[in-house]
Scaffold this motif. Structure first.
Motif, mmCIF file in Angstrom:
data_model
loop_
_atom_site.group_PDB
_atom_site.id
_atom_site.type_symbol
_atom_site.label_atom_id
_atom_site.label_comp_id
_atom_site.label_asym_id
_atom_site.label_seq_id
_atom_site.Cartn_x
_atom_site.Cartn_y
_atom_site.Cartn_z
ATOM 1 N N PHE A 109 0.866 -1.169 0.000
ATOM 2 C CA PHE A 109 0.000 0.000 0.000
ATOM 3 C C PHE A 109 0.909 1.227 0.000
ATOM 4 O O PHE A 109 1.781 1.354 0.866
ATOM 5 C CB PHE A 109 -0.887 0.022 1.244
ATOM 6 C CG PHE A 109 -1.949 -1.048 1.246
ATOM 7 C CD1 PHE A 109 -3.166 -0.851 0.598
ATOM 8 C CD2 PHE A 109 -1.739 -2.257 1.897
ATOM 9 C CE1 PHE A 109 -4.144 -1.836 0.603
ATOM 10 C CE2 PHE A 109 -2.715 -3.248 1.912
ATOM 11 C CZ PHE A 109 -3.917 -3.037 1.263
ATOM 12 N N MET A 130 -6.899 0.073 -6.880
ATOM 13 C CA MET A 130 -6.662 -1.372 -6.805
ATOM 14 C C MET A 130 -7.104 -2.012 -8.108
ATOM 15 O O MET A 130 -7.738 -1.366 -8.945
ATOM 16 C CB MET A 130 -7.413 -1.989 -5.626
ATOM 17 C CG MET A 130 -8.929 -1.839 -5.696
ATOM 18 S SD MET A 130 -9.785 -2.399 -4.186
ATOM 19 C CE MET A 130 -9.510 -1.002 -3.098
ATOM 20 N N THR A 137 -6.599 -9.179 -6.039
ATOM 21 C CA THR A 137 -6.061 -7.982 -5.393
ATOM 22 C C THR A 137 -7.166 -7.162 -4.746
ATOM 23 O O THR A 137 -7.029 -6.696 -3.607
ATOM 24 C CB THR A 137 -5.305 -7.113 -6.423
ATOM 25 O OG1 THR A 137 -4.237 -7.875 -6.979
ATOM 26 C CG2 THR A 137 -4.738 -5.866 -5.771
ATOM 27 N N THR A 141 -7.483 -6.606 -0.747
ATOM 28 C CA THR A 141 -7.470 -5.236 -0.235
ATOM 29 C C THR A 141 -8.682 -4.982 0.646
ATOM 30 O O THR A 141 -8.564 -4.440 1.755
ATOM 31 C CB THR A 141 -7.447 -4.226 -1.400
ATOM 32 O OG1 THR A 141 -6.284 -4.445 -2.198
ATOM 33 C CG2 THR A 141 -7.422 -2.799 -0.875
ATOM 34 N N SER A 142 -9.859 -5.364 0.161
ATOM 35 C CA SER A 142 -11.081 -5.171 0.945
ATOM 36 C C SER A 142 -11.022 -5.950 2.251
ATOM 37 O O SER A 142 -11.405 -5.444 3.314
ATOM 38 C CB SER A 142 -12.298 -5.616 0.127
ATOM 39 O OG SER A 142 -12.463 -4.792 -1.010
ATOM 40 N N ALA A 158 -13.180 2.246 -3.813
ATOM 41 C CA ALA A 158 -12.251 1.482 -4.639
ATOM 42 C C ALA A 158 -12.234 2.074 -6.041
ATOM 43 O O ALA A 158 -13.272 2.227 -6.683
ATOM 44 C CB ALA A 158 -12.674 0.020 -4.694
ATOM 45 N N ALA A 179 -2.868 0.092 -4.002
ATOM 46 C CA ALA A 179 -2.240 -1.208 -3.751
ATOM 47 C C ALA A 179 -1.510 -1.570 -5.025
ATOM 48 O O ALA A 179 -2.133 -1.875 -6.047
ATOM 49 C CB ALA A 179 -3.292 -2.261 -3.410
ATOM 50 N N PHE A 199 0.831 -6.309 1.794
ATOM 51 C CA PHE A 199 -0.115 -7.419 1.793
ATOM 52 C C PHE A 199 0.375 -8.549 2.706
ATOM 53 O O PHE A 199 -0.423 -9.166 3.426
ATOM 54 C CB PHE A 199 -0.298 -7.946 0.365
ATOM 55 C CG PHE A 199 -1.400 -7.279 -0.402
ATOM 56 C CD1 PHE A 199 -1.623 -5.915 -0.273
ATOM 57 C CD2 PHE A 199 -2.207 -7.994 -1.263
ATOM 58 C CE1 PHE A 199 -2.633 -5.283 -0.983
ATOM 59 C CE2 PHE A 199 -3.224 -7.379 -1.981
ATOM 60 C CZ PHE A 199 -3.443 -6.027 -1.843
#
Length: 325
Positions: A109, A130, A137, A141-142, A158, A179, A199
């Motif tokens: 990030f 993202m 991905t 991310t979520s 997003a 990301a 991540f």
């Protein structure tokens, strides 16, 4: 003399029959992102052809397109299908199997160096770049924002795009964070970025395990496997040989990238240097356990639904490939 002619004819027939019997496989991959590196090196090194396979490579401009093509029967094997979409279609009962973990979610990030955002918790209410919805991905991310920072899907916006587009959005301050793959970050030395999270570390917080999340998987069409019972193991053997060759020949990887993607030499070498950390070719019990855990995390944040059948994760081609050089 007549005997020589008969032997020559027999040999020609045998070679012709062998060629006709070569299993045909249509291999698809995304022509950008992490998939480009492995796909271009796989093609350049003719690793599948060395396994006696007749290969057609199909490249797609969208990250989710290989999975869609698989569902439509347009390809037989996707080298790096999005783990999120692959798990979703497997749960929906489509006749496909996940036979390999092939790409690791090695992403960070990042924000601009002068951004007021200093930590992950500051991303609440922000626009975050993202990969498109349906990609692993986006799902990861979520999951990180929801699980680790107590956000809901409504607490962040997003913004989808490929890495180059997201980098552009960041530079123009159209988004506050993104990301991005470590590969991409390495190729953007002039864009002053600051890392606020990874991540790998965030996933460890969710799962309590050191293994990073799987970003891409080898997805294979069940009907093709049934029609070509010996070929799946040879496909996996080709993947394994390409992976090991790439680890040992970074210059070869860079050359394949330069030829396939018109990538400058310095960028191609920076990409190739990350090979060992972004790719894998494995379907060991630990990989299966990791994919099952990933499915449950995705399900908990609404990225996938239903129940993942055990049969959707098929290690048989991988295990059989161990006997092939």
């Amino acid at each position: 003399m007549k005997r020589i002619h008969m032997l020559a004819a027999a040999l020609a027939f045998t070679l012709s029959a062998g060629s006709a019997d070569a299993a045909k496989v249509r291999i698809g991959y995304w022509s950008s992102g992490v998939s480009l590196g492995f796909g271009s090196f796989l093609e350049a090194g003719k690793f599948m052809e060395k396994q006696g396979l007749e290969v057609e490579y199909v490249k797609f401009p969208d990250v989710n397109a290989p999975t869609k093509a698989m569902a439509a029967g347009a390809i037989d094997f996707a080298i790096g299908a999005s783990a999120g979409s692959a798990l979703s279609v497997a749960t929906d009962g489509l006749p496909v199997s996940i036979v390999l973990a092939t790409q690791v979610a090695d992403l960070d990030f990042v924000v601009l160096a002068d951004s007021p955002v200093t930590k992950m918790a500051d991303l609440k209410g922000k626009k975050i770049g993202m990969s498109p919805a349906g990609s692993a991905t986006a799902a990861i991310t979520s999951a990180i924002l929801i699980k680790n920072y107590g956000m809901t899907a409504a607490d962040f916006q997003a913004v989808p795009g490929n890495d180059s587009r997201l980098a552009q959005f960041l530079s123009q301050k159209e988004i506050e964070a993104a990301a991005l793959r470590t590969v991409t970050i390495a190729l953007l030395p002039d864009l002053k970025l600051r890392k606020i999270g990874s991540f790998r570390a965030e996933w460890k917080t969710i799962t309590g395990k050191d293994a990073p999340p799987v970003l891409g998987v080898g997805l294979m069409r069940d009907a093709w496997m049934k029609d070509n019972p010996d070929a799946p193991a040879r496909v996996v053997a080709g993947m394994r040989n390409a992976f090991e060759a790439g680890k040992a020949d970074k210059e070869g990887v860079a050359k394949a990238l330069m030829a396939a993607g018109n990538i400058p030499e310095a960028d191609a070498k920076a990409y190739a240097a990350l090979w060992d950390g972004i790719y894998t070719v494995s379907m060991e019990p630990a990989d299966i356990a990791s994919l099952k855990a990933e499915f449950e995390v995705f399900k908990s944040v609404g990225a996938v639904k239903g129940t993942l059948p055990d049969a959707a994760l098929n290690p048989a081609p991988y295990e059989a490939s161990k006997a092939i050089k």
